[in-house]
Enzyme design. Structure first.
Site, PDB file in Angstrom:
ATOM      1  N   ALA A  63      -5.674  -8.885   1.375  1.00 11.46           N
ATOM      2  CA  ALA A  63      -5.500 -10.026   2.271  1.00 11.46           C
ATOM      3  C   ALA A  63      -6.773 -10.867   2.212  1.00 11.46           C
ATOM      4  O   ALA A  63      -7.835 -10.356   1.838  1.00 11.46           O
ATOM      5  CB  ALA A  63      -5.279  -9.518   3.687  1.00 11.46           C
ATOM      6  N   GLY A 109      -4.058  -5.235   0.952  1.00 12.63           N
ATOM      7  CA  GLY A 109      -2.759  -5.906   0.999  1.00 12.63           C
ATOM      8  C   GLY A 109      -2.145  -6.055  -0.383  1.00 12.63           C
ATOM      9  O   GLY A 109      -0.918  -6.125  -0.519  1.00 12.63           O
ATOM     10  N   GLU A 112      -0.365  -3.008  -0.964  1.00  9.33           N
ATOM     11  CA  GLU A 112       0.784  -2.953  -0.045  1.00  9.33           C
ATOM     12  C   GLU A 112       1.929  -3.845  -0.538  1.00  9.33           C
ATOM     13  O   GLU A 112       3.104  -3.483  -0.424  1.00  9.33           O
ATOM     14  CB  GLU A 112       0.332  -3.363   1.365  1.00  9.33           C
ATOM     15  CG  GLU A 112      -0.578  -2.293   1.976  1.00  9.33           C
ATOM     16  CD  GLU A 112      -1.243  -2.750   3.253  1.00  9.33           C
ATOM     17  OE1 GLU A 112      -1.988  -3.757   3.201  1.00  9.33           O
ATOM     18  OE2 GLU A 112      -1.018  -2.123   4.300  1.00  9.33           O
ATOM     19  N   GLU A 132      -9.406  -0.896   3.274  1.00 12.87           N
ATOM     20  CA  GLU A 132      -9.508  -1.574   4.569  1.00 12.87           C
ATOM     21  C   GLU A 132     -10.526  -0.925   5.494  1.00 12.87           C
ATOM     22  O   GLU A 132     -11.232  -1.609   6.248  1.00 12.87           O
ATOM     23  CB  GLU A 132      -8.143  -1.608   5.266  1.00 12.87           C
ATOM     24  CG  GLU A 132      -7.151  -2.576   4.650  1.00 12.87           C
ATOM     25  CD  GLU A 132      -6.312  -1.973   3.534  1.00 12.87           C
ATOM     26  OE1 GLU A 132      -6.702  -0.923   2.984  1.00 12.87           O
ATOM     27  OE2 GLU A 132      -5.263  -2.559   3.194  1.00 12.87           O
TER      28      GLU A 132
HETATM   29  N1  3HC Z   1     -10.696 -12.044   0.769  1.00 13.80           N
HETATM   30  C1  3HC Z   1     -11.459 -13.139   0.657  1.00 13.80           C
HETATM   31  N2  3HC Z   1     -12.411 -13.291  -0.296  1.00 13.80           N
HETATM   32  C2  3HC Z   1     -12.562 -12.288  -1.166  1.00 13.80           C
HETATM   33  C3  3HC Z   1     -11.797 -11.114  -1.109  1.00 13.80           C
HETATM   34  C4  3HC Z   1     -10.807 -11.017  -0.083  1.00 13.80           C
HETATM   35  N3  3HC Z   1     -10.015  -9.944   0.024  1.00 13.80           N
HETATM   36  N4  3HC Z   1     -12.187 -10.293  -2.095  1.00 13.80           N
HETATM   37  C5  3HC Z   1     -13.165 -10.929  -2.763  1.00 13.80           C
HETATM   38  N5  3HC Z   1     -13.389 -12.137  -2.206  1.00 13.80           N
HETATM   39  C6  3HC Z   1     -14.341 -13.179  -2.662  1.00 13.80           C
HETATM   40  C7  3HC Z   1     -15.776 -12.744  -2.512  1.00 13.80           C
HETATM   41  O1  3HC Z   1     -16.266 -13.049  -1.220  1.00 13.80           O
HETATM   42  C8  3HC Z   1     -16.460 -13.567  -3.588  1.00 13.80           C
HETATM   43  O2  3HC Z   1     -16.613 -14.879  -3.082  1.00 13.80           O
HETATM   44  P1  3HC Z   1     -17.877 -15.777  -3.526  1.00 13.80           P
HETATM   45  O3  3HC Z   1     -17.768 -15.898  -5.010  1.00 13.80           O
HETATM   46  O4  3HC Z   1     -17.674 -17.031  -2.783  1.00 13.80           O
HETATM   47  O5  3HC Z   1     -19.098 -15.026  -3.093  1.00 13.80           O
HETATM   48  C9  3HC Z   1     -15.412 -13.624  -4.697  1.00 13.80           C
HETATM   49  O6  3HC Z   1     -14.159 -13.321  -4.068  1.00 13.80           O
HETATM   50  C10 3HC Z   1     -15.630 -12.632  -5.811  1.00 13.80           C
HETATM   51  O7  3HC Z   1     -15.791 -11.337  -5.240  1.00 13.80           O
HETATM   52  P2  3HC Z   1     -16.928 -10.334  -5.740  1.00 13.80           P
HETATM   53  O8  3HC Z   1     -18.229 -11.052  -5.873  1.00 13.80           O
HETATM   54  O9  3HC Z   1     -16.874  -9.155  -4.838  1.00 13.80           O
HETATM   55  O10 3HC Z   1     -16.388  -9.986  -7.181  1.00 13.80           O
HETATM   56  P3  3HC Z   1     -16.401  -8.607  -7.958  1.00 13.80           P
HETATM   57  O11 3HC Z   1     -15.767  -8.896  -9.253  1.00 13.80           O
HETATM   58  O12 3HC Z   1     -17.765  -7.988  -7.934  1.00 13.80           O
HETATM   59  O13 3HC Z   1     -15.450  -7.611  -7.121  1.00 13.80           O
HETATM   60  C11 3HC Z   1     -13.466  -6.952  -5.927  1.00 13.80           C
HETATM   61  C12 3HC Z   1     -14.075  -7.867  -7.008  1.00 13.80           C
HETATM   62  C13 3HC Z   1     -13.572  -5.479  -6.369  1.00 13.80           C
HETATM   63  C14 3HC Z   1     -12.028  -7.329  -5.749  1.00 13.80           C
HETATM   64  C15 3HC Z   1     -14.254  -7.132  -4.605  1.00 13.80           C
HETATM   65  O14 3HC Z   1     -14.334  -8.513  -4.319  1.00 13.80           O
HETATM   66  C16 3HC Z   1     -13.638  -6.475  -3.406  1.00 13.80           C
HETATM   67  O15 3HC Z   1     -13.806  -5.290  -3.212  1.00 13.80           O
HETATM   68  N6  3HC Z   1     -12.928  -7.260  -2.572  1.00 13.80           N
HETATM   69  C17 3HC Z   1     -12.415  -6.820  -1.311  1.00 13.80           C
HETATM   70  C18 3HC Z   1     -11.267  -5.859  -1.455  1.00 13.80           C
HETATM   71  C19 3HC Z   1     -10.742  -5.482  -0.105  1.00 13.80           C
HETATM   72  O16 3HC Z   1     -11.465  -5.021   0.768  1.00 13.80           O
HETATM   73  N7  3HC Z   1      -9.421  -5.666   0.096  1.00 13.80           N
HETATM   74  C20 3HC Z   1      -8.807  -5.394   1.350  1.00 13.80           C
HETATM   75  C21 3HC Z   1      -8.811  -6.606   2.200  1.00 13.80           C
HETATM   76  S1  3HC Z   1      -8.173  -6.305   3.817  1.00 13.80           S
HETATM   77  C22 3HC Z   1      -6.489  -6.197   3.612  1.00 13.80           C
HETATM   78  O17 3HC Z   1      -6.000  -6.360   2.536  1.00 13.80           O
HETATM   79  C23 3HC Z   1      -5.701  -5.930   4.851  1.00 13.80           C
HETATM   80  C24 3HC Z   1      -4.286  -5.634   4.582  1.00 13.80           C
HETATM   81  O18 3HC Z   1      -4.043  -4.255   4.761  1.00 13.80           O
HETATM   82  C25 3HC Z   1      -3.388  -6.390   5.475  1.00 13.80           C
END
Ligand code: 3HC
Length: 712
Positions: A63, A109, A112, A132
């Site tokens: 998400a 997400g 999911e 998450e």
């Molecule tokens: N939402 C918004 N922005 C995100 C994002 C997300 N889920 N994931 C990554 N980004 C953004 C980062 O902030 C970054 O932005 P910037 O360039 O402006 O600084 C850009 O995308 C690139 O991210 P990274 O620098 O982290 O790139 P990497 O290649 O090193 O890593 C990744 C990629 C492994 C996907 C890492 O970004 C990551 O772990 N992301 C988060 C994953 C996560 O926690 N997902 C769960 C979200 S909560 C959810 O899904 C709830 C659901 O259950 C409803």
């Protein structure tokens, strides 16, 4: 349909492509686009099946985390998640086989969404996960209900409480992925989808019913997870909420379990814990963006390195380079010093191997990258030298003068000094533009923080190279200014000052350590000193005395120096702030001697020792950190408050779910913090002077994070 989601027919299959760079995060228009595209495909006579795929380097990373900030109340979250859950059910009810084609990451997400598809195929190197919990929330789009049905409760619990991604092969073995595609992912996914259409096969995860035996095994896994979390998730809520949601799914029908998931998610998403963890997620990505170093600043690729000094820090730094696959020369003055250093490195790798984290072959290959030497031969080949000799100005100056002669003019010359003035070494080297600090934290091969200390003349290229290198070394590089102690140790001095004074005033070493570990730190201040070595701090204090400086404003306790004089250096000598079973042992017991020393110190200072409440310990220590942090910020030694939070989270294990010392101060309210500073000033003396920035922010009704004008 939104531009972020494309629709086309390929070989009789509807291909839905999510194109929301950089990571295809599920922002509201993406959700909407997927919903519309699946409905269109279901009704499209040209499509016999449907494939959902991500454009660019990944499937869906989850998400859009920024959207959570718009959820101000539990009710906001309940309303939004009702929509998401209904949408996922509509997808799952698609009348044609719906296949998720995963490359890169399917996280949160993203996974999911894939679970609501009928089948999942993936490339060999893809990863799936429910991270998450690392953001203080739980899977909120059905993950706690569908994943246990696909993979079993035990694996679901592991994935959702630890947040670690799982490799495609393991995900396939667990039943999360149905097929690994060799070669072109889209072509493979289309072929797979067509085969399912031909067999008229559709599988809905929500309709998988668990047998009684599976449910019972699941409930046992729930109990085991709860017991484990008591130790590993102190003070955190999200990991427990995950377990509760999965348990609900085992005990109730899918729809009821889903409602429970939504309720638990809603509680988490508005919590301070989640706000703190989301803050650190973005802070960590922000830290690499240094205001006056543009993205296109040339950054060299470091291919060969050298470390001068094979002591504890030098050895750890050499390991860090070798672990990243970079060949490194390790220099010390004589063979005996090198042998000691290499023996320690070998012992460290043996421990890693005994934990199953490296094979014997990997250890040998990595150690072969470290070349011991007693001369500067080969230094003209390296891209960087890290100086890690004894913390002594004359010795360091001499070392930099030599490095200036034996290295290439474009080599980066970095010092691992934790306190000394980088500009002095820069001058000694004869090429100050190439010189800066690379301050590693002990143990250097483990701790993720690297303070990149900018000298007066350090060139922008050298900073950019250091930031790039930090990433390659698996560190979080934070650029800081060249003040005394830089940012981490400058603030630590205030943390330690309060710990010492609280001891003299009546708290015990055990109480202070206990209170801080309950607050969430991995180790309290005294335990930490016993690990790092009381001699290290004592030698720095001796040097400071010789130049007429102290580490922090305010009274200086004599007790640490008394311990040093007694030869009680901590774990390594079998005694420090605690007594240990033997030198090197970690088994500690309180030592009544410390109480006696504290009594003497109190008498000397003319104070009556008193019982000290746990709350006062936390309040004094965190207030000291926030007040000094405000000074660091206004003096410009850190670019942003969030850089300080990252430094503390990665350098000293400040509990992530509290967001770092500056974020934590904001959650208390800066007015509360200032009131405390003023009260302490009245009680203890003028050394508790409020930082002007703190007073200014309170006067303006702002926090460290509430306005961009505050460098944030
Ligand atoms: N939402 C918004 N922005 C995100 C994002 C997300 N889920 N994931 C990554 N980004 C953004 C980062 O902030 C970054 O932005 P910037 O360039 O402006 O600084 C850009 O995308 C690139 O991210 P990274 O620098 O982290 O790139 P990497 O290649 O090193 O890593 C990744 C990629 C492994 C996907 C890492 O970004 C990551 O772990 N992301 C988060 C994953 C996560 O926690 N997902 C769960 C979200 S909560 C959810 O899904 C709830 C659901 O259950 C409803």
């Amino acid at each position: 349909m939104s531009d972020l989601v494309r629709y086309e027919i390929k070989d009789g299959v509807a291909v839905i492509t999510i194109d929301n760079p950089p990571v295809n995060a599920l922002s509201p228009p993406v959700w909407e686009g997927i919903d519309q595209a699946v409905a269109r495909a279901s009704a499209d006579p040209a499509a016999e099946a449907i494939v959902l795929i991500g454009a660019g380097t990944t499937f869906i990373a989850g998400a859009d985390i920024k959207v959570f900030d718009t959820l101000k109340t539990r009710e906001d979250s309940m309303t939004r998640s009702a929509g998401t859950h209904a949408l996922l059910k509509r997808m799952e009810d698609a009348s044609k086989p719906l296949v998720a084609a995963i490359h890169g990451n399917a996280l949160g997400g993203g996974l999911e969404v894939a679970q609501a598809c009928h089948f999942r195929v993936a490339t060999k190197d893809a990863k799936v996960g429910q991270p998450e919990v690392l953001l203080g929330i739980i899977p909120g789009a059905g993950g706690t209900q569908r994943l246990p049905r696909l993979a079993g409760a035990k694996i679901a619990l592991e994935m959702c409480t630890e947040g670690k991604p799982v490799a495609a092969a393991n995900a396939q073995a667990a039943g999360i992925i149905d097929h690994i595609v060799d070669g072109d992912l889209l072509a493979g996914a289309i072929a797979f989808a067509k085969s399912k259409a031909k067999a008229r096969e559709i599988r809905k995860a929500r309709e998988i019913s668990l047998t009684d035996a599976q449910k019972n095994a699941g409930l046992e896994a729930v109990a085991a997870a709860r017991a484990a979390l008591k130790k590993t998730a102190k003070g955190m809520n999200a990991p427990h909420a995950v377990v509760n949601a999965i348990e609900a799914g085992l005990q109730r029908p899918f729809d009821e379990g889903s409602v429970r998931e939504r309720e638990l998610f809603a509680e988490c998403v508005v919590s301070t814990e989640s706000k703190a963890l989301r803050h650190l997620f973005f802070a960590e990505r922000e830290v690499a963006k240094v205001p006056d170093i543009p993205k296109d600043t040339p950054a060299k690729d470091v291919k060969r390195a050298a470390v001068v000094g094979a002591g504890t820090m030098g050895g750890g730094i050499a390991m860090t380079y070798a672990n990243a696959g970079i060949p490194v020369l390790l220099k010390d003055v004589d063979q005996a010093a090198l042998d000691r250093g290499l023996a320690t490195i070998r012992r460290n790798y043996d421990v890693t191997m005994s934990k199953g984290k490296m094979t014997a072959e990997q250890v040998e290959k990595t150690m072969a990258l470290i070349t011991p030497t007693t001369s500067y031969d080969g230094f003209d080949q390296v891209d960087i030298v890290v100086e890690a000799v004894f913390e002594n100005m004359d010795l360091k100056r001499l070392t930099f003068a030599e490095l200036g002669k034996v290295t290439r003019p474009d080599a980066v010359l970095a010092s691992n000094s934790s306190t000394l003035d980088i500009d002095e070494f820069a001058r000694a080297s004869g090429r100050p533009r190439q010189v800066l600090g690379h301050h590693f934290f002990s143990p250097a091969n483990v701790m993720k923080l690297l303070e990149i200390v900018r000298g007066r003349e350090t060139s922008k290229d050298v900073i950019a190279t250091s930031l790039k290198l930090a990433k390659k070394l698996g560190k979080v590089g934070v650029v800081v200014g060249n003040c005394f102690g830089f940012v981490a140790n400058r603030m630590l001095a205030y943390y330690m000052r309060e710990a010492y004074l609280l001891l003299e005033e009546g708290a015990s070493v055990e109480q202070i350590d206990r209170v801080l570990t309950e607050f969430g730190l991995p180790v309290g201040p005294y335990g930490m000193q016993d690990i790092a070595g009381i001699d290290v701090g004592a030698r720095i204090r001796q040097y400071l005395k010789s130049i007429g400086k102290t580490r922090a404003e305010g009274p200086q306790s004599d007790i640490p120096d008394q311990l040093f004089e007694m030869g009680r250096y901590g774990q390594k000598t079998g005694a420090g702030w605690y007594k240990y079973d033997a030198p090197g042992s970690r088994n500690r017991t309180p030592d009544p001697l410390i109480e006696q020393l504290a009594e003497q110190a109190a008498a000397k200072r003319g104070i009556r020792r008193r019982p000290i409440a746990d709350e006062e310990i936390i309040a004094r220590i965190t207030t000291a950190l926030a007040n000094e942090g405000a000074r660091v910020l206004e003096e410009g030694y850190a670019a942003r408050a969030s850089d300080i939070d990252i430094i503390y989270a990665y350098g000293f294990g400040f509990p992530r779910h509290r967001g770092g010392p500056m974020f934590y101060a904001d959650t208390l309210g800066l007015d509360t913090v200032l009131t405390r500073v003023q009260e302490y000033r009245a009680r203890f003396g003028d050394y508790w002077e409020p930082a002007p920035l703190l007073e200014k922010l309170v006067a303006e009704g702002r926090g460290f994070y509430s306005d961009a004008a505050v460098n944030v």
